[in-house]
Design a protein around this motif. Structure first.
Motif, PDB file in Angstrom:
ATOM      1  N   ASP A   1      38.374   7.927  -1.598  1.00 18.15           N
ATOM      2  CA  ASP A   1      39.365   8.968  -1.833  1.00 18.15           C
ATOM      3  C   ASP A   1      40.392   8.480  -2.866  1.00 18.15           C
ATOM      4  O   ASP A   1      40.977   7.417  -2.714  1.00 18.15           O
ATOM      5  CB  ASP A   1      40.047   9.271  -0.494  1.00 18.15           C
TER       6      ASP A   1
ATOM      7  N   ALA B   1      31.689   5.694   2.507  1.00 18.06           N
ATOM      8  CA  ALA B   1      32.806   6.546   2.111  1.00 18.06           C
ATOM      9  C   ALA B   1      34.074   6.170   2.863  1.00 18.06           C
ATOM     10  O   ALA B   1      34.026   5.777   4.031  1.00 18.06           O
ATOM     11  CB  ALA B   1      32.466   8.014   2.364  1.00 18.06           C
TER      12      ALA B   1
ATOM     13  N   ALA C   1      38.161   7.747   3.302  1.00 18.95           N
ATOM     14  CA  ALA C   1      39.124   8.815   3.048  1.00 18.95           C
ATOM     15  C   ALA C   1      40.506   8.307   3.420  1.00 18.95           C
ATOM     16  O   ALA C   1      40.658   7.489   4.336  1.00 18.95           O
ATOM     17  CB  ALA C   1      38.774  10.048   3.872  1.00 18.95           C
TER      18      ALA C   1
ATOM     19  N   LYS D   1      34.571   6.911   6.604  1.00 24.25           N
ATOM     20  CA  LYS D   1      34.145   8.282   6.891  1.00 24.25           C
ATOM     21  C   LYS D   1      32.628   8.247   7.043  1.00 24.25           C
ATOM     22  O   LYS D   1      31.921   7.867   6.113  1.00 24.25           O
ATOM     23  CB  LYS D   1      34.573   9.191   5.738  1.00 24.25           C
TER      24      LYS D   1
ATOM     25  N   ASP E   1      39.085  13.696  -0.729  1.00 24.39           N
ATOM     26  CA  ASP E   1      38.528  14.072   0.560  1.00 24.39           C
ATOM     27  C   ASP E   1      38.776  15.563   0.792  1.00 24.39           C
ATOM     28  O   ASP E   1      39.899  16.039   0.627  1.00 24.39           O
ATOM     29  CB  ASP E   1      39.201  13.233   1.648  1.00 24.39           C
TER      30      ASP E   1
ATOM     31  N   HIS F   1      39.629  18.766   2.791  1.00 20.74           N
ATOM     32  CA  HIS F   1      40.393  18.897   4.032  1.00 20.74           C
ATOM     33  C   HIS F   1      40.981  20.283   4.283  1.00 20.74           C
ATOM     34  O   HIS F   1      41.732  20.458   5.220  1.00 20.74           O
ATOM     35  CB  HIS F   1      41.502  17.827   4.077  1.00 20.74           C
TER      36      HIS F   1
ATOM     37  N   ASP G   1      32.398  17.594   1.700  1.00 17.37           N
ATOM     38  CA  ASP G   1      33.204  16.506   2.270  1.00 17.37           C
ATOM     39  C   ASP G   1      34.115  15.859   1.235  1.00 17.37           C
ATOM     40  O   ASP G   1      35.199  15.390   1.561  1.00 17.37           O
ATOM     41  CB  ASP G   1      32.292  15.442   2.889  1.00 17.37           C
ATOM     42  N   PHE G   2      33.648  15.787  -0.019  1.00 17.63           N
ATOM     43  CA  PHE G   2      34.450  15.257  -1.110  1.00 17.63           C
ATOM     44  C   PHE G   2      34.407  16.217  -2.285  1.00 17.63           C
ATOM     45  O   PHE G   2      33.370  16.815  -2.555  1.00 17.63           O
ATOM     46  CB  PHE G   2      33.919  13.894  -1.581  1.00 17.63           C
TER      47      PHE G   2
END
Length: 123
Positions: A10, A55, A57, A68, A103, A105, A112-113
């Motif tokens: 991230d 990954a 975040a 993650k 990330d 959110h 997810d990204f």
């Protein structure tokens, strides 16, 4: 480019290779169904051939990067040249995209990204 050895972090820059497709998603108010009145959202999605399994975040609660879990192969693109994306998608050719990861959110984030595409990217 190979995804082996890549780690998604991230806030960091990365270069990914894959195919792009313009996809439609349900947006506000419920983020569930366009047929039931949710706004239609269209985003360019980059899909890489091999999932990336590493990954991290940023956690605002813990003020640090946290692992993650998952297999990440789809990335919502923000910015970039949509004409180049259209051309690549029309012939289903892979492209290389570089940018900064974030990330996902919110309800507007469909993967997810996200990848914020840098100007002067190479394809």
């Amino acid at each position: 480019l190979s995804s082996k050895g890549l780690c998604l972090i991230d806030g960091k820059s990365i270069e990914l290779e894959g195919t792009v497709e313009l996809e439609t998603f349900a947006g506000p108010p419920n983020y569930e169904s366009i047929d039931k009145g949710d706004k239609e959202l269209k985003y360019w999605i980059l899909t890489v051939d091999e999932p990336i399994n590493c990954a991290y975040a940023y956690s605002f609660e813990r003020e640090m990067l946290v692992a993650k879990n998952g297999h990440f192969s789809r990335f919502q693109l923000s910015g970039g040249d949509s004409q180049i994306f259209k051309e690549a998608a029309s012939v289903n050719l892979p492209i290389v995209v570089s940018g900064e990861l974030m990330d996902g959110h919110t309800g507007y984030h469909q993967t997810d990204f996200l990848l914020f595409v840098k100007p002067n990217k190479k394809f």
